[in-house]
Design a protein around this motif. Structure first.
Motif, PDB file in Angstrom:
ATOM      1  N   GLU A 352       0.704  -1.020   0.349  1.00 22.89           N
ATOM      2  CA  GLU A 352       0.059  -0.189   0.152  1.00 22.89           C
ATOM      3  C   GLU A 352       1.192   0.623  -0.245  1.00 22.89           C
ATOM      4  O   GLU A 352       0.302   2.533  -0.594  1.00 22.89           O
ATOM      5  CB  GLU A 352      -1.163   0.085   0.867  1.00 22.89           C
ATOM      6  CG  GLU A 352      -2.193   0.851   1.294  1.00 22.89           C
ATOM      7  CD  GLU A 352      -3.138   0.935   2.194  1.00 22.89           C
ATOM      8  OE1 GLU A 352      -3.870   2.032   2.710  1.00 22.89           O
ATOM      9  OE2 GLU A 352      -2.896  -0.009   2.969  1.00 22.89           O
ATOM     10  N   ARG A 356       0.845   4.411  -3.500  1.00 23.94           N
ATOM     11  CA  ARG A 356      -0.279   5.428  -2.691  1.00 23.94           C
ATOM     12  C   ARG A 356       1.123   6.179  -3.454  1.00 23.94           C
ATOM     13  O   ARG A 356       1.017   7.592  -3.701  1.00 23.94           O
ATOM     14  CB  ARG A 356      -0.167   5.395  -1.168  1.00 23.94           C
ATOM     15  CG  ARG A 356      -0.829   4.818  -1.079  1.00 23.94           C
ATOM     16  CD  ARG A 356      -2.050   5.284   0.199  1.00 23.94           C
ATOM     17  NE  ARG A 356      -2.692   4.537   1.082  1.00 23.94           N
ATOM     18  CZ  ARG A 356      -4.259   5.326   0.479  1.00 23.94           C
ATOM     19  NH1 ARG A 356      -4.638   5.701  -0.410  1.00 23.94           N
ATOM     20  NH2 ARG A 356      -5.478   4.009   0.989  1.00 23.94           N
ATOM     21  N   THR A 360       0.951   9.442  -5.707  1.00 23.00           N
ATOM     22  CA  THR A 360       0.687  10.264  -6.380  1.00 23.00           C
ATOM     23  C   THR A 360       1.744  11.545  -6.653  1.00 23.00           C
ATOM     24  O   THR A 360       1.304  12.704  -7.161  1.00 23.00           O
ATOM     25  CB  THR A 360       2.038  10.627  -4.162  1.00 23.00           C
ATOM     26  OG1 THR A 360       1.173  10.082  -3.576  1.00 23.00           O
ATOM     27  CG2 THR A 360       1.990  11.861  -3.996  1.00 23.00           C
ATOM     28  N   TYR A 372      -5.565   2.327  -8.490  1.00 27.47           N
ATOM     29  CA  TYR A 372      -6.356   2.003  -8.086  1.00 27.47           C
ATOM     30  C   TYR A 372      -7.143   0.728  -7.450  1.00 27.47           C
ATOM     31  O   TYR A 372      -7.458   0.581  -6.735  1.00 27.47           O
ATOM     32  CB  TYR A 372      -7.652   3.286  -8.141  1.00 27.47           C
ATOM     33  CG  TYR A 372      -6.864   4.508  -7.972  1.00 27.47           C
ATOM     34  CD1 TYR A 372      -6.543   4.994  -5.832  1.00 27.47           C
ATOM     35  CD2 TYR A 372      -6.452   5.873  -8.771  1.00 27.47           C
ATOM     36  CE1 TYR A 372      -6.624   5.754  -6.078  1.00 27.47           C
ATOM     37  CE2 TYR A 372      -6.544   7.064  -8.220  1.00 27.47           C
ATOM     38  CZ  TYR A 372      -6.425   7.058  -6.808  1.00 27.47           C
ATOM     39  OH  TYR A 372      -5.811   8.452  -6.375  1.00 27.47           O
ATOM     40  N   LEU A 375      -4.963  -1.219  -5.646  1.00 30.07           N
ATOM     41  CA  LEU A 375      -4.901  -0.651  -4.271  1.00 30.07           C
ATOM     42  C   LEU A 375      -6.345  -0.887  -3.361  1.00 30.07           C
ATOM     43  O   LEU A 375      -6.111  -1.651  -2.145  1.00 30.07           O
ATOM     44  CB  LEU A 375      -4.819   1.241  -3.514  1.00 30.07           C
ATOM     45  CG  LEU A 375      -5.465   1.328  -2.361  1.00 30.07           C
ATOM     46  CD1 LEU A 375      -4.529   1.714  -1.353  1.00 30.07           C
ATOM     47  CD2 LEU A 375      -5.540   2.846  -2.843  1.00 30.07           C
TER      48      LEU A 375
END
Length: 696
Positions: A352, A356, A360, A372, A375
């Motif tokens: 994770e 992330r 970003t 996504y 995730l």
């Protein structure tokens, strides 16, 4: 970045840096190896009329292309686009020029070496490189030698003409290489696997291993023999691409299948020992990072997730600090692969965190979508269903889908009826249709597939029906894609009830038949979970479902989709409980899976397995000798969103019945049947059966 984006960026660049007084020249060699996409980019740039000034030179070997090659299509399209073109045919040396060249090389008058040059012309067709290699071959064979008494080069024309020497330069070079030492041959074969050039430091690293210890000695021999050259920066290159091709042909066909397999792991591992030294050279570190990424991808494809995570992590650590700016595409790809490997190794926090970071730095939504989706899978595996729901609903909103805050039972019933009616009206033609190229549909259905699973645990049943019906309607309107089979199976697994079971089973069978048309191997755990675990049990033997669900479980663990594999596992145990003649063997199987779950940190799956274990233990000996300390956690039994409470009431009814507590069984059965859920699952039917017996 797709081809269209590449064209746009290149056109903008050329327009900025070129002018009629200062045009840009672009030279591309060996374009016979270019694919159709690359040639399309060339055509777009050259046919631009918006102010770019470019002079393009492209070369290809006419003996390496067929008449239907894309190069000829490019030439035709350029002429149609009124792009001024000039075709130049570069033939080999003619006999006179070849004779002059040989005369200079042998320091003889042209008339003396005319007979030799005629033979060489017949053999080489005037190809300078081939001619030089041919002459070297003659010298090494003693057919061309220097006579110290006559003080000149001599040869025997009859012997040379009679020699069975092929006119294929590759065969000539390979024959020459076969006579080299083992160390030189090893060096040439290793370099051929790397490409046209290799850094000397790589050869140094390889020489430290026992298998490739001789490559350092072979380097000097290859340089002396003229097969490779070395520049000032230590870069080793083949003198000609035909030399590299001949070197690659030295590798046995059986070894070629594994030269990028086991060897790439060995090479990457050896090079990684010099990580501190590699980081000093930015260009070298990028190359080694790409090598580690290839090794990691190879390991991922082989389901060796720990090895993959090791190599991909090493690749990430080799990237420079500004890698998101200077090497965006590499960073995006590597970031996703590393997170995938970490997820497959159950390193969810690391996965994770890496993901992330990539989200970003991603530049657009299209680049973020795969991350996504991954995730969501990572969060699902950890039981964070609310986070999964929020992530998927946000993405679906971004791509233009409408996500209601709530949905009533009446509206969901209307939408279900509308979807079934639409399917019956369109299915005959729709199921025979071609696969759509709509990539947005594929992506949208992926997120609908995930949000359906998440909403089962955190939203009302009406919302679940809304999502799965909306996904089916979307595919019915826009066409078939790889996600259509799963979308149909999710829909039928959710909405199947007694009054529509036959219709839903037929839809599900149609969905499974679509597997033959699409590449759905990666979806096997999800497909088997929905079809065999939630639909087919009504019409097919439990044992058939058990075997397929076990396959789904194994496929999920091996492919990195542990969450779906574990869902298959739960239904496997459920069917084993209801069909196995031996409760003790069932208990043993559950204990094995509980032990396995120490690696796969799925709290939800472990809790459900404990529920099954407690039931089996009670049925065997009232839990006296077979129970364990760890117990299932059911949470607030009055909370409508608490899904484990359904399992609690189901299993409590079964346990009470077999323990002889009829009133308690009736109480839990009534509680179970009042729950607003998906219905139609085997456990629910068992409870209804027991309740019916108590009413007699």
């Amino acid at each position: 970045m797709n081809a269209r984006s590449v064209c746009f960026m290149l056109l903008r660049f050329v327009t900025v840096v070129s002018s009629p007084r200062h045009p840009v020249m672009l030279f591309l060699d060996d374009i016979q190896w270019a694919d159709s996409t690359a040639l399309d980019v060339i055509h777009t740039i050259l046919s631009d009329t918006m102010g770019s000034c470019m002079f393009f030179v492209g070369t290809y070997r006419d003996n390496e292309v067929q008449i239907d090659h894309d190069i000829f299509d490019l030439m035709e399209r350029l002429e149609i686009s009124n792009v001024q073109t000039t075709k130049v045919y570069l033939a080999g040396l003619d006999q006179a020029d070849l004779n002059t060249m040989i005369s200079d090389a042998l320091c003889l008058y042209p008339r003396i070496c005319k007979s030799l040059s005629d033979i060489l012309f017949q053999k080489t067709k005037g190809n300078p490189f081939f001619m030089l290699e041919f002459m070297r071959s003659l010298k090494s064979r003693g057919l061309l030698q220097y006579n110290s008494h006559q003080k000149r080069w001599v040869w025997n024309e009859d012997i040379i003409r009679a020699e069975d020497i092929t006119d294929n330069v590759l065969h000539l070079l390979s024959s020459k290489m076969n006579g080299l030492s083992d160390d030189v041959q090893m060096l040439l074969k290793v370099m051929a696997c790397f490409g046209s050039s290799t850094n000397e430091s790589v050869i140094g690293y390889l020489s430290e291993s026992a298998e490739y210890a001789g490559v350092r000695n072979g380097l000097e021999g290859a340089l002396i023999d003229g097969f490779i050259v070395k520049d000032e920066e230590g870069c080793l290159q083949f003198v000609h691409d035909k030399v590299r091709e001949a070197a690659y042909n030295l590798i046995l066909d059986s070894d070629k299948k594994q030269d990028v397999g086991d060897t790439i792991f060995l090479i990457a591992s050896q090079i990684n020992h010099g990580k501190e030294w590699i980081l000093r050279d930015k260009d070298l570190s990028i190359g080694i990072a790409e090598l580690n990424m290839k090794a990691g991808k190879k390991a991922l494809d082989g389901c060796d997730h720990k090895t993959a995570y090791s190599y991909l992590g090493a690749a990430l650590s080799l990237l420079p600090e500004d890698h998101w700016r200077s090497h965006y595409d590499l960073s995006l790809r590597l970031n996703f692969l590393t997170s995938s490997a970490a997820n497959s190794c159950c390193q969810y926090d690391e996965a994770e965190q890496i993901l992330r970071r990539g989200l970003t730095n991603a530049r657009c939504l299209d680049d973020q979508l795969p991350s996504y989706l991954l995730l969501s899978q990572i969060l699902q595996a950890q039981g964070k269903v609310n986070d999964v729901y929020d992530t998927c609903s946000a993405i679906l909103t971004e791509v233009g889908e409408s996500i209601p805050e709530s949905y009533t039972l009446g509206k969901s019933s209307e939408m279900l009826a509308e979807t079934l009616k639409m399917y019956e009206e369109l299915s005959d033609k729709w199921l025979k249709g071609e696969k759509t190229d709509d990539k947005t549909l594929h992506t949208t259905l992926q997120f609908y597939n995930v949000i359906v699973l998440a909403s089962l645990f955190c939203k009302s049943f009406s919302m679940v029906v809304y999502f799965t019906s909306k996904a089916v309607q979307l595919s019915l309107h826009r066409g078939l894609c790889e996600r259509t089979p799963l979308t149909l199976l999710q829909f039928t697994s959710i909405v199947t009830k007694d009054d529509n079971a036959v219709q839903c089973y037929r839809i599900a069978k149609n969905a499974m038949s679509l597997r033959e048309r699409f590449d759905v191997e990666a979806q096997i755990p999800e497909l088997y979970y929905n079809f065999y675990g939630r639909i087919a049990w009504r019409f097919e033997p439990f044992q058939a479902g058990i075997e397929h669900l076990r396959q789904g479980f194994e496929a999920g663990l091996s492919s990195g989709h542990a969450d779906m594999g574990l869902y298959c596992l739960l239904h496997t145990i459920k069917f084993v409980l209801f069909s196995s003649p031996s409760l003790k063997s069932t208990l043993k199987e559950i204990d094995y899976y509980l032990h396995l779950l120490k690696t796969y940190k799925s709290v939800v799956t472990r809790n459900y397995l404990l529920i099954f274990r407690e039931t089996v233990s009670l049925l065997i000996d009232s839990g006296e000798a077979t129970s364990i300390q760890e117990k299932a956690v059911f949470g607030d039994l009055n909370d409508p969103g608490n899904k484990p409470r359904e399992a609690f009431f189901h299993h409590s009814a079964i346990r009470c019945y077999w323990s002889g507590h009829s009133e308690r069984c009736r109480y839990f059965s009534e509680k179970s049947m009042k729950l607003t859920g998906q219905g139609g699952q085997p456990t629910a039917y068992i409870v209804k059966f027991l309740f019916g017996k108590l009413q007699l």
